[in-house]
Structures are given as structure tokens and as C-alpha cells.
Design a protein around this motif. Structure first.
Motif, PDB file in Angstrom:
ATOM      1  N   ALA A 139      13.406   7.388 -59.364  1.00 39.70           N
ATOM      2  CA  ALA A 139      14.347   8.492 -59.577  1.00 39.70           C
ATOM      3  C   ALA A 139      15.354   8.602 -58.430  1.00 39.70           C
ATOM      4  O   ALA A 139      16.107   9.570 -58.357  1.00 39.70           O
ATOM      5  N   HIS A 140      15.345   7.620 -57.534  1.00 39.98           N
ATOM      6  CA  HIS A 140      16.253   7.584 -56.378  1.00 39.98           C
ATOM      7  C   HIS A 140      16.036   8.769 -55.434  1.00 39.98           C
ATOM      8  O   HIS A 140      16.971   9.220 -54.784  1.00 39.98           O
ATOM      9  N   ARG A 141      14.806   9.259 -55.346  1.00 38.82           N
ATOM     10  CA  ARG A 141      14.500  10.370 -54.449  1.00 38.82           C
ATOM     11  C   ARG A 141      13.668   9.923 -53.254  1.00 38.82           C
ATOM     12  O   ARG A 141      13.290  10.747 -52.430  1.00 38.82           O
ATOM     13  N   ALA A 142      13.362   8.638 -53.165  1.00 41.06           N
ATOM     14  CA  ALA A 142      12.558   8.107 -52.060  1.00 41.06           C
ATOM     15  C   ALA A 142      12.800   6.607 -51.972  1.00 41.06           C
ATOM     16  O   ALA A 142      13.366   6.000 -52.887  1.00 41.06           O
ATOM     17  N   ASP A 143      12.332   6.022 -50.867  1.00 43.40           N
ATOM     18  CA  ASP A 143      12.399   4.567 -50.737  1.00 43.40           C
ATOM     19  C   ASP A 143      10.979   4.012 -50.842  1.00 43.40           C
ATOM     20  O   ASP A 143      10.023   4.755 -51.041  1.00 43.40           O
ATOM     21  N   THR A 144      10.844   2.726 -50.696  1.00 42.48           N
ATOM     22  CA  THR A 144       9.541   2.083 -50.881  1.00 42.48           C
ATOM     23  C   THR A 144       8.681   2.101 -49.619  1.00 42.48           C
ATOM     24  O   THR A 144       7.580   1.565 -49.621  1.00 42.48           O
ATOM     25  N   GLY A 145       9.151   2.726 -48.561  1.00 41.70           N
ATOM     26  CA  GLY A 145       8.432   2.708 -47.290  1.00 41.70           C
ATOM     27  C   GLY A 145       6.972   3.122 -47.394  1.00 41.70           C
ATOM     28  O   GLY A 145       6.092   2.449 -46.845  1.00 41.70           O
ATOM     29  N   LEU A 146       6.695   4.213 -48.083  1.00 44.33           N
ATOM     30  CA  LEU A 146       5.311   4.674 -48.215  1.00 44.33           C
ATOM     31  C   LEU A 146       4.468   3.658 -48.987  1.00 44.33           C
ATOM     32  O   LEU A 146       3.315   3.384 -48.623  1.00 44.33           O
ATOM     33  N   LEU A 147       5.018   3.089 -50.029  1.00 45.74           N
ATOM     34  CA  LEU A 147       4.287   2.095 -50.823  1.00 45.74           C
ATOM     35  C   LEU A 147       3.952   0.870 -49.972  1.00 45.74           C
ATOM     36  O   LEU A 147       2.824   0.359 -50.025  1.00 45.74           O
ATOM     37  N   VAL A 148       4.910   0.437 -49.197  1.00 40.16           N
ATOM     38  CA  VAL A 148       4.702  -0.713 -48.302  1.00 40.16           C
ATOM     39  C   VAL A 148       3.630  -0.372 -47.271  1.00 40.16           C
ATOM     40  O   VAL A 148       2.729  -1.181 -47.007  1.00 40.16           O
ATOM     41  N   ASP A 149       3.703   0.834 -46.703  1.00 29.49           N
ATOM     42  CA  ASP A 149       2.713   1.251 -45.706  1.00 29.49           C
ATOM     43  C   ASP A 149       1.301   1.292 -46.287  1.00 29.49           C
ATOM     44  O   ASP A 149       0.343   0.847 -45.646  1.00 29.49           O
ATOM     45  N   ILE A 150       1.166   1.822 -47.490  1.00 24.68           N
ATOM     46  CA  ILE A 150      -0.148   1.887 -48.147  1.00 24.68           C
ATOM     47  C   ILE A 150      -0.678   0.479 -48.372  1.00 24.68           C
ATOM     48  O   ILE A 150      -1.835   0.172 -48.050  1.00 24.68           O
ATOM     49  N   ASN A 151       0.156  -0.382 -48.918  1.00 23.42           N
ATOM     50  CA  ASN A 151      -0.281  -1.752 -49.187  1.00 23.42           C
ATOM     51  C   ASN A 151      -0.689  -2.466 -47.899  1.00 23.42           C
ATOM     52  O   ASN A 151      -1.716  -3.149 -47.858  1.00 23.42           O
ATOM     53  N   ARG A 152       0.097  -2.292 -46.854  1.00 24.35           N
ATOM     54  CA  ARG A 152      -0.223  -2.943 -45.578  1.00 24.35           C
ATOM     55  C   ARG A 152      -1.540  -2.418 -45.001  1.00 24.35           C
ATOM     56  O   ARG A 152      -2.327  -3.189 -44.440  1.00 24.35           O
ATOM     57  N   ALA A 153      -1.771  -1.117 -45.117  1.00 22.97           N
ATOM     58  CA  ALA A 153      -3.026  -0.545 -44.616  1.00 22.97           C
ATOM     59  C   ALA A 153      -4.216  -1.136 -45.357  1.00 22.97           C
ATOM     60  O   ALA A 153      -5.240  -1.486 -44.741  1.00 22.97           O
ATOM     61  N   VAL A 154      -4.090  -1.268 -46.660  1.00 24.18           N
ATOM     62  CA  VAL A 154      -5.188  -1.851 -47.445  1.00 24.18           C
ATOM     63  C   VAL A 154      -5.348  -3.329 -47.087  1.00 24.18           C
ATOM     64  O   VAL A 154      -6.477  -3.821 -46.972  1.00 24.18           O
ATOM     65  N   MET A 155      -4.251  -4.018 -46.870  1.00 22.87           N
ATOM     66  CA  MET A 155      -4.323  -5.421 -46.470  1.00 22.87           C
ATOM     67  C   MET A 155      -5.051  -5.563 -45.124  1.00 22.87           C
ATOM     68  O   MET A 155      -5.870  -6.478 -44.962  1.00 22.87           O
ATOM     69  N   ARG A 156      -4.771  -4.653 -44.195  1.00 23.29           N
ATOM     70  CA  ARG A 156      -5.486  -4.690 -42.916  1.00 23.29           C
ATOM     71  C   ARG A 156      -6.988  -4.491 -43.132  1.00 23.29           C
ATOM     72  O   ARG A 156      -7.807  -5.168 -42.513  1.00 23.29           O
ATOM     73  N   GLY A 157      -7.335  -3.564 -44.015  1.00 20.07           N
ATOM     74  CA  GLY A 157      -8.745  -3.348 -44.316  1.00 20.07           C
ATOM     75  C   GLY A 157      -9.387  -4.568 -44.952  1.00 20.07           C
ATOM     76  O   GLY A 157     -10.513  -4.948 -44.592  1.00 20.07           O
ATOM     77  N   LEU A 158      -8.684  -5.202 -45.866  1.00 18.27           N
ATOM     78  CA  LEU A 158      -9.207  -6.402 -46.507  1.00 18.27           C
ATOM     79  C   LEU A 158      -9.374  -7.546 -45.515  1.00 18.27           C
ATOM     80  O   LEU A 158     -10.256  -8.385 -45.657  1.00 18.27           O
ATOM     81  N   ALA A 159      -8.510  -7.548 -44.494  1.00 17.82           N
ATOM     82  CA  ALA A 159      -8.583  -8.590 -43.477  1.00 17.82           C
ATOM     83  C   ALA A 159      -9.584  -8.247 -42.375  1.00 17.82           C
ATOM     84  O   ALA A 159      -9.735  -9.008 -41.422  1.00 17.82           O
ATOM     85  N   GLY A 160     -10.220  -7.090 -42.496  1.00 18.05           N
ATOM     86  CA  GLY A 160     -11.203  -6.686 -41.498  1.00 18.05           C
ATOM     87  C   GLY A 160     -10.613  -6.035 -40.280  1.00 18.05           C
ATOM     88  O   GLY A 160     -11.238  -5.968 -39.244  1.00 18.05           O
ATOM     89  N   GLN A 161      -9.396  -5.537 -40.405  1.00 13.99           N
ATOM     90  CA  GLN A 161      -8.709  -4.888 -39.295  1.00 13.99           C
ATOM     91  C   GLN A 161      -8.458  -3.426 -39.643  1.00 13.99           C
ATOM     92  O   GLN A 161      -7.329  -2.944 -39.567  1.00 13.99           O
ATOM     93  N   GLY A 162      -9.481  -2.708 -40.052  1.00 14.57           N
ATOM     94  CA  GLY A 162      -9.368  -1.355 -40.560  1.00 14.57           C
ATOM     95  C   GLY A 162      -8.589  -0.382 -39.706  1.00 14.57           C
ATOM     96  O   GLY A 162      -7.836   0.418 -40.208  1.00 14.57           O
ATOM     97  N   GLY A 163      -8.746  -0.402 -38.412  1.00 15.02           N
ATOM     98  CA  GLY A 163      -7.994   0.478 -37.539  1.00 15.02           C
ATOM     99  C   GLY A 163      -8.421   1.914 -37.559  1.00 15.02           C
ATOM    100  O   GLY A 163      -7.628   2.818 -37.395  1.00 15.02           O
ATOM    101  N   GLY A 164      -9.693   2.184 -37.825  1.00 14.35           N
ATOM    102  CA  GLY A 164     -10.173   3.565 -37.768  1.00 14.35           C
ATOM    103  C   GLY A 164     -10.549   4.114 -39.102  1.00 14.35           C
ATOM    104  O   GLY A 164     -10.673   3.415 -40.083  1.00 14.35           O
ATOM    105  N   SER A 165     -10.722   5.445 -39.162  1.00 15.86           N
ATOM    106  CA  SER A 165     -11.179   6.239 -40.295  1.00 15.86           C
ATOM    107  C   SER A 165     -12.464   5.811 -40.820  1.00 15.86           C
ATOM    108  O   SER A 165     -12.903   5.184 -41.578  1.00 15.86           O
TER     109      SER A 165
END
Length: 121
Positions: free
Chosen positions: A95-121
Motif C-alpha cells: 500500500a506504499h505505507r512502508a518499506d521492506t526493511g522490517l521484512l528483511v530484518d525478520i528474515n535475517r534474524a531467523v537466518m541467524r537463528g538457523l545458522a546457530g547465531q541466535g544473538g539472545g532471547s
């Protein structure tokens, strides 16, 4: 997360479910980053990348909702919650009200977890 949803993506290789999920996330994340331009001509490619990301997250959500999923209940709930965020934010991007930054951040966080680099929580 994956059981059989990725069989086509991993056919003919010795990938584990985790590495398959990582590869799929990496591919769609690259597409999201590449297509997030404020250019009307680029919108169809952005919409396609958003749709691919949504479908991937739907697969994750269906997998963690399955009663036979062996991930811890709390982790399953968090993954499902991320699916809901991805769906909502994707609508904002389209709807042109946001950019993909949050989506990219979520995907990268999950990728870190899958790679064993959870980073907390």
C-alpha cells in the motif's frame, strides 16, 4: 521448521531442513532488498518478492502449527507471531505505507537463528 514443504527445493541435494530454510530465506531476502525501490516501474517486481516472502512464511506458519512439529511450543508460537507480522507489514509495503526493511530484518534474524547465531532471547 520444514518437514516436506521444501522437497522440491532440496531435491537432488544433501541439504538439511535448516539449510534449505536458510537458503530460501536468503533468496527471498535478496529479492526484497533488490526490489525495494521507490520507482513505480519496479513495483511489479516488489509485489512478486513480497508474495514469495509471504508464501514462505505461510509454509513456516503451517509447519509450526502442525501437531507433529517437534520444536518447543514457545518457539513455535514466536514463529507463528512473526508470520502474522510479515503478513501485516507486507500489506503496508504493497500500500506504499512502508518499506521492506522490517521484512528483511525478520528474515535475517531467523537466518541467524538457523545458522546457530541466535544473538539472545
Amino acid at each position: 521448521m520444514a518437514r516436506t514443504a521444501y522437497s522440491a527445493a532440496s531435491q537432488g541435494s544433501a541439504r538439511t531442513p535448516r539449510s534449505t530454510e536458510y537458503a530460501l530465506l536468503a533468496k527471498v531476502t535478496a529479492l526484497l532488498k533488490e526490489t525495494d525501490r521507490h520507482d513505480a516501474l519496479a513495483f511489479p517486481a516488489l509485489a512478486q518478492a513480497i508474495e514469495q516472502n509471504r508464501k514462505l512464511w505461510l509454509r513456516f506458519a503451517l509447519d509450526v502449527a502442525h501437531p507433529d512439529n517437534e520444536l518447543p511450543r514457545d518457539l513455535r508460537a514466536r514463529i507463528f507471531y512473526l508470520y502474522e507480522i510479515v503478513q501485516q507489514h507486507s500489506a503496508r509495503v504493497l500500500a506504499h505505507r512502508a518499506d521492506t526493511g522490517l521484512l528483511v530484518d525478520i528474515n535475517r534474524a531467523v537466518m541467524r537463528g538457523l545458522a546457530g547465531q541466535g544473538g539472545g532471547s
